[in-house]
Design an enzyme around this catalytic site. Structure first.
Site, PDB file in Angstrom:
ATOM      1  N   ASP A  27       0.834  -1.219   0.000  1.00  0.00           N
ATOM      2  CA  ASP A  27       0.000   0.000   0.000  1.00  0.00           C
ATOM      3  C   ASP A  27       0.863   1.262   0.000  1.00  0.00           C
ATOM      4  OD1 ASP A  27      -2.293   1.476   0.026  1.00  0.00           O
ATOM      5  OD2 ASP A  27      -2.746   1.154   2.138  1.00  0.00           O
ATOM      6  N   ASN A  75     -10.483  -2.961  -6.860  1.00  0.00           N
ATOM      7  CA  ASN A  75      -9.583  -2.067  -7.610  1.00  0.00           C
ATOM      8  C   ASN A  75     -10.033  -1.797  -9.052  1.00  0.00           C
ATOM      9  OD1 ASN A  75      -6.532  -3.209  -5.959  1.00  0.00           O
ATOM     10  ND2 ASN A  75      -7.843  -1.478  -5.482  1.00  0.00           N
TER      11      ASN A  75
HETATM   12  C1  FPP Z   1      -2.365   0.016  -3.162  1.00  0.00           C
HETATM   13  O1  FPP Z   1      -1.730   1.282  -3.065  1.00  0.00           O
HETATM   14  C2  FPP Z   1      -1.681  -0.759  -4.183  1.00  0.00           C
HETATM   15  C3  FPP Z   1      -2.277  -1.288  -5.264  1.00  0.00           C
HETATM   16  C4  FPP Z   1      -3.725  -1.189  -5.540  1.00  0.00           C
HETATM   17  C5  FPP Z   1      -1.486  -2.014  -6.298  1.00  0.00           C
HETATM   18  C6  FPP Z   1      -0.324  -2.839  -5.779  1.00  0.00           C
HETATM   19  C7  FPP Z   1       0.422  -3.340  -6.935  1.00  0.00           C
HETATM   20  C8  FPP Z   1       1.755  -3.257  -7.113  1.00  0.00           C
HETATM   21  C9  FPP Z   1       2.704  -2.749  -6.083  1.00  0.00           C
HETATM   22  C10 FPP Z   1       2.356  -3.768  -8.381  1.00  0.00           C
HETATM   23  C11 FPP Z   1       2.693  -5.225  -8.198  1.00  0.00           C
HETATM   24  C12 FPP Z   1       3.384  -5.720  -9.383  1.00  0.00           C
HETATM   25  C13 FPP Z   1       3.689  -6.989  -9.587  1.00  0.00           C
HETATM   26  C14 FPP Z   1       4.493  -7.331 -10.746  1.00  0.00           C
HETATM   27  C15 FPP Z   1       3.244  -8.078  -8.702  1.00  0.00           C
HETATM   28  P1  FPP Z   1      -2.485   2.580  -3.565  1.00  0.00           P
HETATM   29  O2  FPP Z   1      -2.183   2.779  -4.989  1.00  0.00           O
HETATM   30  O3  FPP Z   1      -3.930   2.476  -3.231  1.00  0.00           O
HETATM   31  O4  FPP Z   1      -1.781   3.697  -2.737  1.00  0.00           O
HETATM   32  P2  FPP Z   1      -2.459   4.964  -2.048  1.00  0.00           P
HETATM   33  O5  FPP Z   1      -3.281   4.427  -0.901  1.00  0.00           O
HETATM   34  O6  FPP Z   1      -1.273   5.723  -1.594  1.00  0.00           O
HETATM   35  O7  FPP Z   1      -3.277   5.679  -3.077  1.00  0.00           O
END
Ligand code: FPP
Length: 239
Positions: A27, A75
């Site tokens: 996250d 998502n």
């Molecule tokens: C949540 O943070 C994260 C996600 C919805 C996506 C997580 C995916 C990755 C890190 C990529 C993984 C890649 C591979 C190849 C497995 P957020 O975007 O909601 O963060 P925020 O809360 O700061 O907005």
């Protein structure tokens, strides 16, 4: 209880006990990107690189199962360009793994989540990665993509109904989940302290470890801190 600051831990320390199954909620990518005036997709890209580092390190340490929450069933509600960017990152990773199975090491790659909604090209790569690593005996890296834990439980119960069961027990549900091993530790960076529909059944007795570090800034040392902290937890399993 020992308290480890970032400064204390430079290289991988010795661990007396490790979680058998570690869950990680990746996250904070969006906030990381925003702080730098970058698009959210840049945060996910940086997060994907951290995923590579941390999954490799879990394997080096000998953790048997590690589940990364990469994309939840919720998502899909995000802007199309963000969803597309995430799907492209999954594809890149799988193409890399396919091109260099030696580099992929002895890890088993597995996916948990619903297949519906994921494009056929990605599904094919996911299937190939699972097949090609099925005989590997190292760490099982579960990637939760299009995953929701409530959905997982409902789908387990539906499978049991289809089998004709009229009464079920805990073992029946456990055996019909995507991933059976009980989760011992869940790491969530970025300052949020929620489970967000992740491994609800498997985490019944899981320990939790939170950190304010945003996932793209998460390092091996943060992993060691979480694991050292876990080592000192007094787990009673309700007894
Ligand atoms: C949540 O943070 C994260 C996600 C919805 C996506 C997580 C995916 C990755 C890190 C990529 C993984 C890649 C591979 C190849 C497995 P957020 O975007 O909601 O963060 P925020 O809360 O700061 O907005």
């Amino acid at each position: 209880m020992a308290f480890f600051t970032k400064k204390d831990i430079k290289a991988a320390p010795e661990f007396e006990s490790l979680p058998t199954h570690l869950g990680i909620i990746m996250d904070g990518n969006g906030r990381w990107a925003k702080k730098r005036g970058l698009p959210r997709s840049a945060g996910h890209k940086a997060g994907a690189n951290v995923f590579r580092t941390i999954s490799d390190e879990c394997a080096n340490l000998g953790i048997k199962y590690v589940t990364f929450y990469a994309f939840s069933t919720e998502n899909w509600k995000r802007p199309k360009e963000e969803v597309d960017a995430l799907m492209a990152l999954f594809k890149d990773y799988l193409l890399e793994a396919k091109a260099d199975m030696v580099k992929a090491g002895n890890n088993k790659i597995k996916f948990i989540g619903e297949r519906e909604g994921i494009n056929s090209e990605l599904l094919k790569l996911m299937d190939e990665a699972e097949e090609e690593t099925a005989a590997h005996t190292g760490t099982t890296v579960y990637l939760a993509v299009n995953y929701g834990s409530r959905q997982e439980i409902v789908s387990a119960v539906n499978s049991l109904i289809k089998e004709g069961k009229t009464e079920i027990n805990e073992e029946d549900i456990s055996n019909n989940l995507y991933t059976y091993p009980e989760c011992d530790l869940i790491i969530r960076p970025s300052g949020e302290q929620r489970i967000s529909n992740f491994l609800l059944w498997q985490a019944a007795y899981s320990e939790f470890w939170y950190s304010d570090v945003l996932w793209p800034d998460f390092t091996k040392r943060d992993l060691y801190r979480a694991l050292k902290d876990f080592e000192n937890r007094n787990r009673r399993f309700g007894a």
